[in-house]
Design an enzyme around this catalytic site. Structure first.
Site, mmCIF file in Angstrom:
data_model
loop_
_atom_site.group_PDB
_atom_site.id
_atom_site.type_symbol
_atom_site.label_atom_id
_atom_site.label_comp_id
_atom_site.label_asym_id
_atom_site.label_seq_id
_atom_site.Cartn_x
_atom_site.Cartn_y
_atom_site.Cartn_z
ATOM 1 N N HIS A 129 18.817 0.903 -1.242
ATOM 2 C CA HIS A 129 17.484 0.971 -1.071
ATOM 3 C C HIS A 129 16.807 -0.352 -0.522
ATOM 4 C CE1 HIS A 129 13.624 3.111 -1.925
ATOM 5 N NE2 HIS A 129 13.212 1.917 -2.564
ATOM 6 N N CYS A 168 0.844 -1.271 -0.097
ATOM 7 C CA CYS A 168 0.011 0.048 -0.129
ATOM 8 C C CYS A 168 0.953 1.300 0.035
ATOM 9 C CB CYS A 168 -1.103 0.029 1.129
ATOM 10 S SG CYS A 168 -0.105 -0.250 2.712
#
Lengths: 267, 362
Positions: free
Chosen positions: B98, B50
């Site tokens: 990342h 989400c």
């Protein structure tokens, strides 16, 4: 290596395990929590070998002088931690047990305590069982005092709303309370059986050694009263924790004094 | 061989943009085979949650991989308009760094949250099943999971709860241990009470009782939570059996005083009682905290604990970054030694998840 050397190695390992636990508390473990357990277990194995050598030398249970008795009680304490602490999965019990173990070991190693021998102690299986079970009971109650301390620390954090890093490491107070009661019960049962074996050895000993016999009955009765209060008067948590700590400290304080007045239990 | 990542997250794009690129589970089944056939791309993993949509890719040239993923994202979602600044496109070492930051919860909306690790593991498993991964991404994701585990165990980044509801649950677990035998009572059907009750239910509490001045509202909430409603004038009768009370009644007087609770504790046989007072003004007399086995927290207490925990996480951020930096460098060393394999050489990872050369530093 001599018994003293082996006990010293065990002591160093217990101290190492304690320091390691402080690193665990800071969240900086080098090898995870198994590193802590490994150090304690290794220390206990050295401890066991030391006691075995002494038992082989004197051909009886090694509780014939203050040094041997302290080493036996601490050995029982660590054994109880390894068996009960891990079976009941109480996290961080080790760091609270180790200071007591280290302090008693250091006391036992004090010069002059490994001298003299209680000549009355015969080579009897019943006598060995009597002594072993009684001292194991004290070890279990030592562990109860450790869980009681953990309870009080955790309860204080919950009451004051000041949650330190220890908060997440310590178990729930209900778990600690349950464990404390169980340990008090196990200790009471061990001492009861130990006393029964003492009777088997001979009632004539009881006549000779009134102070020690009375003291042991009193200790058993007071611990029993604490458990009765838990059952009948719904004593929970704090009262049981305080009781287990206070009773164990009283036991330690009076153990040596009573033995001085004893004719048979001179250790 | 170069590893890149192209994606959007809550930090770079608003939900209106993120939702246009999101992959539902059904979409992923179609998307992964298409990604495998994208020109110039040797390997690929799609992570869609989400808060983020990211595609990790491997190609002989970084620019080719970025272009292929960018193109795939737009074509798959049938977007004619090219999205520019909301999409990040990282090459090594930033692409590796990342992923390590994402799985460790350092890039999450709530710093240190742990749900992301499970989500990335699931995304990787799906890519593995679809055979869109090869040597480089298999190794990268295995290492990322190891780094996340080490960061979790060796720093305070995931420690302690950081929301009022979860702090309530954590405290309940430190009082009762397993909540499976605990009974909860909600006084006043407010939003925060409901959230806290839901959080407790998710941890397996045995039952929930709801009491509210408007009985119909109590019935509605009780039905929603799978609990039982009681009339407000009779909640005292239920008190003996409950372990946790969450109160948020709009009342001018205290509904629970030290005296009234003192006698109730005797009837409760002194079993521990956890009280959460979310009312304003407060519903419970603060002096009840002085009673044995009673633990009272108000909304400020819970918020203060949540803030302390968040501060502790932030203080450990630099340690996490250092650990990630060291592991990125080691991974790049390993990647440089990797012989250039044939394109689309899809391999399953070492089951033990350990490389022949150790590349995770402690």
């Amino acid at each position: 290596m001599s018994e003293h050397g082996l006990i010293l190695v065990a002591l160093v390992m217990y101290a190492g395990a304690f320091v390691y636990a402080l690193f665990l508390l800071q969240g900086r473990p080098l090898w995870g929590s198994w590193g802590h357990r490994t150090l304690i277990t290794a220390g206990w194995l050295f401890h066991t070998y030391g006691l075995y050598l002494r038992a082989s030398e004197i051909q009886r249970c090694p509780i014939t002088n203050p040094f041997e008795t302290m080493m036996f009680i601490t050995w029982a304490l660590v054994l109880c931690y390894l068996v009960l602490g891990m079976t009941w999965r109480v996290s961080f019990l080790g760091p609270f047990t180790l200071p007591l173990v280290i302090a008693l070991c250091l006391f036992g190693l004090f010069p002059g305590l490994d001298r003299g021998r209680s000549v009355e102690l015969q080579r009897s299986v019943w006598l060995s069982l009597h002594a072993t079970l009684s001292l194991l009971a004290y070890g279990v109650w030592g562990l109860a005092a450790a869980t009681g301390t953990m309870y009080l620390l955790q309860e204080r954090q919950l009451k004051t709303h000041r949650l330190r890093s220890l908060f997440l490491r310590l178990p729930a107070i209900e778990q600690l309370d349950r464990m404390n009661v169980r340990l008090l019960l196990v200790g009471l049962a061990l001492l009861a059986v130990g006393m029964v074996f003492g009777f088997v050895v001979g009632v004539e000993f009881l006549k000779k050694d009134v102070p020690k016999t009375l003291w042991t009955f009193m200790v058993w009765a007071v611990y029993g009263a604490l458990l009765v209060s838990h059952r009948m008067h719904r004593w929970h948590g704090r009262k049981i924790a305080l009781g287990s700590i206070a009773l164990f400290l009283s036991l330690l304080a009076t153990f040596g004094v009573v033995n001085m007045f004893s004719t048979v239990h001179k250790f | 061989m170069h590893i890149v990542v192209v994606g959007l997250s809550h930090q770079s794009a608003p939900i209106e943009v993120r939702e246009r690129f999101a992959f539902t589970p059904g979409m992923l089944e179609r998307a992964l085979p298409l990604l495998r056939s994208a020109p110039g791309l040797d390997e690929g993993v799609i992570v869609s949650t989400c808060n983020r949509v990211e595609i990790y890719g491997v190609a002989a040239q970084a620019a080719d991989a970025i272009h292929a993923i960018d193109d795939f994202l737009h074509r798959f979602h049938e977007l004619e308009e090219r999205i520019g600044k909301e999409i990040y496109r990282y090459e090594e070492p930033r692409s590796i760094e990342h992923l390590f930051r994402v799985v460790s919860g350092l890039d999450s909306m709530v710093l240190g949250e742990t749900e992301i690790l499970g989500q990335v593991k699931k995304a990787y498993d799906q890519a593995l099943s679809a055979k869109t991964t090869g040597k480089a991404l298999n190794q990268l994701f295995q290492k990322a999971f190891q780094v996340a585990k080490k960061i979790r165990s060796q720093t305070a980044i995931t420690r302690g709860s950081v929301s009022v509801a979860s702090v309530g649950v954590e405290l309940a677990e430190k009082i009762f241990g397993d909540l499976g035998a605990s009974h909860v009572m909600i006084l006043g059907a407010g939003d925060t009470s409901e959230k806290a009750a839901r959080a407790l239910l998710s941890r397996g509490v045995r039952s929930v009782i709801v009491s509210n001045r408007t009985y119909e509202r109590a019935v509605a909430l009780a039905t929603e939570l799978g609990g039982r409603a009681v009339r407000f004038d009779s909640f005292g009768e239920e008190f003996v059996g409950v372990d946790i009370v969450i109160s948020s009644i709009a009342a001018t007087h205290q509904v629970l005083t030290r005296e009234s609770l003192g006698s109730l504790m005797v009837a409760r046989q002194n079993r521990p009682l956890f009280l959460i007072d979310l009312g304003m003004p407060r519903n419970i007399d603060p002096a009840v905290n002085e009673l044995d086995n009673v633990y009272l927290y108000n909304v400020d207490d819970l918020q203060s604990i949540a803030d302390d925990n968040m501060r502790a996480r932030q203080e450990d951020l630099s340690r996490c970054e250092e650990m990630i930096g060291a592991n990125v460098a080691k991974f790049q060393e390993w990647l440089r030694r990797l012989p250039p394999g044939p394109a689309k050489d899809h391999q399953h990872p070492d089951p033990a998840g350990s490389p022949s050369t150790p590349i995770v530093s402690h």
